[in-house]
Enzyme design. Structure first.
Site, PDB file in Angstrom:
ATOM      1  N   ASP A  58      -7.049   4.052 -26.790  1.00 15.03           N
ATOM      2  CA  ASP A  58      -6.887   4.288 -25.357  1.00 15.03           C
ATOM      3  C   ASP A  58      -7.112   2.982 -24.584  1.00 15.03           C
ATOM      4  OD1 ASP A  58      -9.615   4.107 -25.622  1.00 15.03           O
ATOM      5  OD2 ASP A  58     -10.068   6.014 -24.617  1.00 15.03           O
ATOM      6  N   SER A  59      -7.445   1.913 -25.311  1.00 19.31           N
ATOM      7  CA  SER A  59      -7.443   0.576 -24.704  1.00 19.31           C
ATOM      8  C   SER A  59      -6.049   0.250 -24.164  1.00 19.31           C
ATOM      9  CB  SER A  59      -7.862  -0.491 -25.727  1.00 19.31           C
ATOM     10  OG  SER A  59      -7.130  -0.352 -26.929  1.00 19.31           O
ATOM     11  N   ASP A  97      -5.953   7.906 -30.489  1.00 22.37           N
ATOM     12  CA  ASP A  97      -7.211   8.023 -29.733  1.00 22.37           C
ATOM     13  C   ASP A  97      -7.103   9.180 -28.735  1.00 22.37           C
ATOM     14  OD1 ASP A  97      -9.703   6.927 -29.523  1.00 22.37           O
ATOM     15  OD2 ASP A  97      -9.081   5.124 -28.450  1.00 22.37           O
ATOM     16  N   LYS A 127      -9.057   9.951 -33.195  1.00 23.75           N
ATOM     17  CA  LYS A 127     -10.385   9.364 -32.979  1.00 23.75           C
ATOM     18  C   LYS A 127     -10.960   9.934 -31.695  1.00 23.75           C
ATOM     19  CE  LYS A 127     -11.135   4.917 -31.594  1.00 23.75           C
ATOM     20  NZ  LYS A 127     -11.926   5.162 -30.376  1.00 23.75           N
ATOM     21  N   GLU A 129     -14.745   9.717 -29.121  1.00 24.49           N
ATOM     22  CA  GLU A 129     -15.890   8.861 -28.835  1.00 24.49           C
ATOM     23  C   GLU A 129     -17.187   9.649 -28.706  1.00 24.49           C
ATOM     24  OE1 GLU A 129     -15.338   6.190 -25.534  1.00 24.49           O
ATOM     25  OE2 GLU A 129     -13.543   5.272 -26.402  1.00 24.49           O
ATOM     26  N   GLU A 196     -19.003   0.039 -32.247  1.00 25.27           N
ATOM     27  CA  GLU A 196     -18.556  -0.961 -31.265  1.00 25.27           C
ATOM     28  C   GLU A 196     -19.743  -1.595 -30.536  1.00 25.27           C
ATOM     29  OE1 GLU A 196     -15.313   0.112 -28.663  1.00 25.27           O
ATOM     30  OE2 GLU A 196     -15.609  -1.678 -27.402  1.00 25.27           O
TER      31      GLU A 196
HETATM   32  O1  KIV Z   1      -9.281   2.021 -27.719  1.00 27.58           O
HETATM   33  C1  KIV Z   1      -9.498   1.175 -28.596  1.00 27.58           C
HETATM   34  O2  KIV Z   1      -8.771   0.192 -28.762  1.00 27.58           O
HETATM   35  C2  KIV Z   1     -10.651   1.383 -29.451  1.00 27.58           C
HETATM   36  C3  KIV Z   1     -10.999   0.294 -30.410  1.00 27.58           C
HETATM   37  C4  KIV Z   1     -11.627  -0.820 -29.702  1.00 27.58           C
HETATM   38  C5  KIV Z   1     -11.843   0.796 -31.516  1.00 27.58           C
HETATM   39  O3  KIV Z   1     -11.284   2.373 -29.367  1.00 27.58           O
END
Ligand code: KIV
Length: 307
Positions: A58-59, A97, A127, A129, A196
């Site tokens: 989600d970055s 994510d 994924k 969090e 992280e």
């Molecule tokens: O969103 C993302 O890119 C991440 C990574 C930094 C693990 O969660």
């Protein structure tokens, strides 16, 4: 990874990386290479570069969609990015994510969202969090047959509650919380976990306690693998880079130089050159002139700019 002697080879092209392949890498002490990707070309780059896991993080909210944080990105936006990545990827495992607000409310919500990432975008895993309530969500998604990767330490979706984008677990008490979260996610059935921005010392203490692969980002050298954001490692993104980012290229500079040179060429009429154009056979050109004379004799008034 530093204490382990074994280096790892890229996965065999076209043979999809499986959960057991990742577990085996951990068992053998072979480092796992993971990177983010957000579209078809970045997926193709990750494929060709031979990484083991690709995360549609989600970055991407910040790196490709221009939001100020990861919080605003929607499920629909993440699905669109993930589906594009899927189309460019054959070998690495694809992890999607789950964005903020798409899984926290209930187990049903979490399973339904995870299913969309698998069904609509072709992700192999998802994924999520945090520990806390996310542990039950992870259990529910795993129970629905979808592999889950956990994520502890600095969890950007809840960065405000953590006091900002800062490293986590730097006091013994906070470190113990991170440890509890990591172990609970392992217990929930996560196949891997991201650490992280936590102290390398904390990672070193936790590694002997974790049976699942641990992928680090700012968590020191002792994890089973590393992940970096595509735009950070290639120098595409112009925003703030965290301490743990290592720049392997300055792609943004090359891109700006390329586009500026193009714009300059256009303005100087240096582009296009004859070799960039198409030609008509001379007799076709002559026939066209005749046709134009006969059918479009002069510039129609409607084409003229208003007086
Ligand atoms: O969103 C993302 O890119 C991440 C990574 C930094 C693990 O969660």
């Amino acid at each position: 990874m530093s204490a382990r002697p074994t280096a790892s080879a890229p996965p065999a092209k076209g043979k999809p990386v499986t959960l057991s392949a990742l577990a085996e890498k951990k068992a053998l002490g072979e480092p796992i290479a993971m990177v983010t990707a957000y579209d078809f070309p970045s997926a193709q780059v990750a494929e060709e570069a031979g990484v083991d896991v690709v995360l549609v993080g989600d970055s991407g909210a910040m790196t490709v969609l221009g939001y100020p944080s990861t919080v605003p990105v929607s499920v629909e936006e993440m699905l669109m990015l993930s589906a594009a990545v899927r189309r460019g990827l054959q070998t690495p495992m694809l992890v999607g994510d789950l964005p903020f607000g798409s899984y926290e409310v209930s187990d049903q919500q979490a399973v339904a969202t995870a299913q969309r990432f698998v069904k609509e975008a072709g992700c192999d895993a998802v994924k999520l969090e945090r520990g806390g309530t996310s542990v039950a969500r992870a259990t529910a998604i795993v129970g629905a047959g979808i592999p889950v990767m956990g994520h502890v330490g600095l969890t950007p979706q809840t960065a405000t509650a953590l006091g900002g984008y800062r490293s986590q677990g730097r006091t013994a008490e906070r470190a113990l919380e991170v440890a509890h979260d990591a172990l609970a996610l392992q217990e929930a059935g996560c196949f891997a976990i991201v650490f992280e921005a936590i102290p390398s010392d904390l990672t070193a203490e936790l590694m002997p306690r974790l049976e699942i692969p641990v992928i680090g980002i700012g968590a020191g050298p002792d994890t089973d693998g590393q992940v970096l954001v595509f735009h950070d490692l290639l120098g595409i993104y112009d925003g703030h880079a965290a301490r743990f980012v290592k720049r392997y290229a300055d792609v943004r500079k090359s891109m700006v130089e390329g586009v500026a040179a193009y714009a300059e060429d256009v303005r100087a009429r240096r582009y296009p050159e004859p070799r960039h154009g198409y030609t008509m056979a001379p007799d076709e050109r002559e026939r066209l002139r005749e046709l134009l004379r006969a059918r479009i004799p002069s510039t129609p008034a409607t084409f003229l700019p208003p007086a």
